[in-house]
Design a protein around this motif. Structure first.
Motif, PDB file in Angstrom:
ATOM      1  N   ALA A   1       0.784  -1.232   0.000  1.00 27.81           N
ATOM      2  CA  ALA A   1       0.000   0.000   0.000  1.00 27.81           C
ATOM      3  C   ALA A   1       0.819   1.286   0.000  1.00 27.81           C
ATOM      4  O   ALA A   1       0.355   2.311  -0.507  1.00 27.81           O
ATOM      5  CB  ALA A   1      -0.935   0.003   1.217  1.00 27.81           C
ATOM      6  N   ILE A   2       2.027   1.277   0.558  1.00 32.79           N
ATOM      7  CA  ILE A   2       2.781   2.520   0.742  1.00 32.79           C
ATOM      8  C   ILE A   2       3.330   3.030  -0.586  1.00 32.79           C
ATOM      9  O   ILE A   2       3.842   2.270  -1.401  1.00 32.79           O
ATOM     10  CB  ILE A   2       3.907   2.313   1.765  1.00 32.79           C
ATOM     11  CG1 ILE A   2       3.306   2.003   3.143  1.00 32.79           C
ATOM     12  CG2 ILE A   2       4.800   3.535   1.859  1.00 32.79           C
ATOM     13  CD1 ILE A   2       4.314   1.659   4.207  1.00 32.79           C
TER      14      ILE A   2
ATOM     15  N   ILE B   1      -6.259  -1.052   4.349  1.00 31.69           N
ATOM     16  CA  ILE B   1      -7.539  -0.369   4.140  1.00 31.69           C
ATOM     17  C   ILE B   1      -7.477   1.056   4.684  1.00 31.69           C
ATOM     18  O   ILE B   1      -7.999   1.997   4.067  1.00 31.69           O
ATOM     19  CB  ILE B   1      -8.685  -1.171   4.805  1.00 31.69           C
ATOM     20  CG1 ILE B   1      -8.881  -2.505   4.076  1.00 31.69           C
ATOM     21  CG2 ILE B   1      -9.991  -0.375   4.780  1.00 31.69           C
ATOM     22  CD1 ILE B   1      -9.826  -3.455   4.776  1.00 31.69           C
ATOM     23  N   ASP B   2      -6.825   1.227   5.828  1.00 29.54           N
ATOM     24  CA  ASP B   2      -6.665   2.574   6.395  1.00 29.54           C
ATOM     25  C   ASP B   2      -5.913   3.490   5.426  1.00 29.54           C
ATOM     26  O   ASP B   2      -6.265   4.660   5.248  1.00 29.54           O
ATOM     27  CB  ASP B   2      -5.919   2.508   7.726  1.00 29.54           C
ATOM     28  CG  ASP B   2      -6.817   2.124   8.893  1.00 29.54           C
ATOM     29  OD1 ASP B   2      -8.040   2.365   8.801  1.00 29.54           O
ATOM     30  OD2 ASP B   2      -6.299   1.585   9.895  1.00 29.54           O
ATOM     31  N   VAL B   3      -4.862   2.941   4.796  1.00 27.22           N
ATOM     32  CA  VAL B   3      -4.086   3.729   3.832  1.00 27.22           C
ATOM     33  C   VAL B   3      -4.965   4.134   2.642  1.00 27.22           C
ATOM     34  O   VAL B   3      -4.935   5.285   2.190  1.00 27.22           O
ATOM     35  CB  VAL B   3      -2.844   2.952   3.344  1.00 27.22           C
ATOM     36  CG1 VAL B   3      -2.200   3.641   2.137  1.00 27.22           C
ATOM     37  CG2 VAL B   3      -1.824   2.806   4.465  1.00 27.22           C
TER      38      VAL B   3
ATOM     39  N   ASN C   1      -9.824   9.413   0.443  1.00 23.74           N
ATOM     40  CA  ASN C   1     -10.910  10.108   1.142  1.00 23.74           C
ATOM     41  C   ASN C   1     -12.273   9.675   0.605  1.00 23.74           C
ATOM     42  O   ASN C   1     -13.179  10.497   0.413  1.00 23.74           O
ATOM     43  CB  ASN C   1     -10.749  11.631   1.016  1.00 23.74           C
ATOM     44  CG  ASN C   1      -9.553  12.142   1.788  1.00 23.74           C
ATOM     45  OD1 ASN C   1      -9.368  11.807   2.953  1.00 23.74           O
ATOM     46  ND2 ASN C   1      -8.718  12.938   1.139  1.00 23.74           N
ATOM     47  N   ASP C   2     -12.392   8.393   0.356  1.00 28.00           N
ATOM     48  CA  ASP C   2     -13.607   7.828  -0.227  1.00 28.00           C
ATOM     49  C   ASP C   2     -14.230   6.879   0.781  1.00 28.00           C
ATOM     50  O   ASP C   2     -13.571   5.953   1.270  1.00 28.00           O
ATOM     51  CB  ASP C   2     -13.260   7.085  -1.524  1.00 28.00           C
ATOM     52  CG  ASP C   2     -14.484   6.672  -2.326  1.00 28.00           C
ATOM     53  OD1 ASP C   2     -15.537   6.418  -1.713  1.00 28.00           O
ATOM     54  OD2 ASP C   2     -14.374   6.583  -3.568  1.00 28.00           O
TER      55      ASP C   2
ATOM     56  N   PRO D   1      -2.175   4.443  -4.621  1.00 28.85           N
ATOM     57  CA  PRO D   1      -2.504   3.744  -3.368  1.00 28.85           C
ATOM     58  C   PRO D   1      -3.147   2.378  -3.607  1.00 28.85           C
ATOM     59  O   PRO D   1      -4.147   2.260  -4.302  1.00 28.85           O
ATOM     60  CB  PRO D   1      -3.489   4.708  -2.695  1.00 28.85           C
ATOM     61  CG  PRO D   1      -3.089   6.051  -3.199  1.00 28.85           C
ATOM     62  CD  PRO D   1      -2.683   5.828  -4.634  1.00 28.85           C
ATOM     63  N   GLY D   2      -2.521   1.352  -3.026  1.00 34.32           N
ATOM     64  CA  GLY D   2      -3.031  -0.008  -3.180  1.00 34.32           C
ATOM     65  C   GLY D   2      -2.638  -0.679  -4.479  1.00 34.32           C
ATOM     66  O   GLY D   2      -2.879  -1.871  -4.660  1.00 34.32           O
TER      67      GLY D   2
END
Length: 284
Positions: free
Chosen positions: A122-123, A246-248, A254-255, A187-188
């Protein structure tokens, strides 16, 4: 293109030890690094058990015993040994602050031409590259678990990653029987942007009492032909890792569709992390 014979593997958790095993079985010298000798000793024991299990199942390993293969794995708690590395794969915990300290150190230790691959789900690779003086030689490599059994790797190109670096990474993967699928830094990436949303929604189904975990997974396995259902997959990955990813995604986009399931948060707080803790959505 430079030779890639000595490979640094930072982090001796599930992914790091699987990668070290796979590389050693394909004839590479591996420098396996972690913060404690107990972690490294446990990793070596785990690798030995996995190799012996493969031998019992008929895998020849080039006629080499577990001890012969493990002789190619050098363990250390000191990142300084990476001075010898031709290529480094970082597998530390999915926490940017932890990774930040590692990259700032290895950037000083390793030779200027050494490529760094972040094994992250994710990072941002571009953000990791910004920690070093070699952002053009930084890329992502999202290996899947268990590493020795998964032949395809998600390869992520950061903003500054050069074509030469991508070519080096593809050569590296080919040296132990793997193929890379190249995607852009987002992201992801591809896999987790889809998978984490699926796992999170499956957790909501349990939370809302629509169906128990076994029935949810049964639909995916028997109706869609998946090898594993989303909740068993989550247990394999680790529910703490799932929640972090999921937090990332939630913070990055912001969805609200990425809002973590309350049940997932509760399970992580309770230490129900999946296979590695003995219990998650299923018991092990």
């Amino acid at each position: 293109m430079q030779d890639l014979n000595v490979i640094g593997v930072v982090g001796a958790g599930v992914m790091g030890r699987g990668l070290a095993q796979d590389l050693a079985q394909h004839g590479h010298k591996v420098l396996l690094i972690d913060t404690g000798k107990d972690i490294l000793d446990d990793a070596v024991r785990s690798i030995r058990q996995n190799i012996r299990a493969q031998l019992l199942m008929g895998k020849k390993n080039g006629g080499k015993s577990a001890d012969e293969i493990l002789s190619a794995v050098v363990t250390s708690t000191d990142l300084a040994v990476l001075e010898e590395a031709d290529f480094v794969v970082e597998n530390a915990t999915e926490n940017f602050d932890i990774k930040k300290g590692i990259y700032r150190q290895i950037d000083q230790i390793c030779r200027p031409q050494t490529v760094f691959a972040a094994n992250t789900s994710a990072i941002s690779i571009t953000r990791i590259g910004s920690l070093t003086k070699r952002p053009d030689r930084i890329l992502g490599m999202h290996f899947m678990n268990p590493v020795p059994m998964k032949k395809t790797v998600e390869v992520i190109r950061g903003h500054h990653t050069t074509t030469e670096t991508i070519d080096t990474a593809i050569k590296f993967l080919s040296q132990f029987g793997k193929e890379g699928v190249i995607v852009r830094d987002s992201p992801g990436f591809v896999s987790n942007r889809v998978l984490m949303l699926t796992v999170n929604e499956a957790a909501f189904l349990v939370h809302d009492r629509v169906a128990p975990p076994s029935d949810i997974d049964k639909i995916f396995v028997e109706c869609f032909g998946h090898k594993m259902g989303p909740l068993a997959t989550a247990d394999l990955i680790g529910l703490d890792t799932i929640l972090y990813s999921i937090d990332v995604l939630y913070e990055s986009f912001n969805d609200s569709k990425y809002r973590p399931c309350p049940l997932l948060k509760q399970m992580v707080d309770a230490g129900l992390h999946g296979q590695k803790s003995g219990r998650g959505f299923f018991e092990y």
